[in-house]
Design a protein around this motif. Structure first.
Motif, short mmCIF file in Angstrom:
data_model
loop_
_atom_site.label_atom_id
_atom_site.label_comp_id
_atom_site.label_asym_id
_atom_site.label_seq_id
_atom_site.Cartn_x
_atom_site.Cartn_y
_atom_site.Cartn_z
N LEU A 27 0.82 -1.19 0.00
CA LEU A 27 0.00 0.00 0.00
C LEU A 27 0.86 1.25 0.00
N ALA A 28 0.33 2.31 -0.59
CA ALA A 28 1.00 3.61 -0.62
C ALA A 28 0.09 4.63 0.06
N GLU A 29 0.69 5.71 0.56
CA GLU A 29 -0.08 6.76 1.20
C GLU A 29 -0.48 7.79 0.15
N CYS A 30 -1.73 8.18 0.15
CA CYS A 30 -2.24 9.17 -0.80
C CYS A 30 -1.61 10.52 -0.49
N MET A 36 -4.54 5.21 2.83
CA MET A 36 -3.76 4.19 2.15
C MET A 36 -4.52 3.65 0.95
N HIS A 37 -3.79 3.45 -0.17
CA HIS A 37 -4.38 2.89 -1.38
C HIS A 37 -3.35 2.01 -2.05
N HIS A 41 -3.03 2.85 -8.40
CA HIS A 41 -4.48 2.84 -8.41
C HIS A 41 -4.99 4.17 -7.88
N VAL A 42 -6.18 4.53 -8.28
CA VAL A 42 -6.81 5.76 -7.81
C VAL A 42 -7.18 5.60 -6.35
N TYR A 49 -5.23 10.66 -8.32
CA TYR A 49 -4.18 9.76 -8.78
C TYR A 49 -3.04 10.61 -9.32
N ARG A 50 -1.86 10.45 -8.76
CA ARG A 50 -0.65 11.18 -9.16
C ARG A 50 -0.85 12.69 -9.15
#
Length: 59
Positions: A27-30, A36-37, A41-42, A49-50
């Motif tokens: 998972l990555a932090e928004c 977390m997502h 992914h959106v 997203y980005r």
């Protein structure tokens, strides 16, 4: 065609299958809201997203 000469025991079978488990999803932090997502992914919390909004998420 080859056939096994002996029955494979449950212990030997399960030792072989010990690596067949499902891996944890990284998972990555928004960067926008901090939730977390999944990577690439959106974010389903805010729709970003980005660094740009790609979904309209109503709360």
């Amino acid at each position: 065609m080859a056939h096994p000469k002996r029955k494979t025991s449950k212990a030997r079978r399960d030792k072989r299958r010990s690596h067949h488990r499902i891996a944890d999803v990284p998972l990555a932090e928004c960067s926008n809201c901090g939730s977390m997502h999944r990577y690439h992914h959106v974010c389903m919390e805010c729709g970003y997203y980005r660094g740009r909004q790609v979904l309209n998420v109503s709360k």
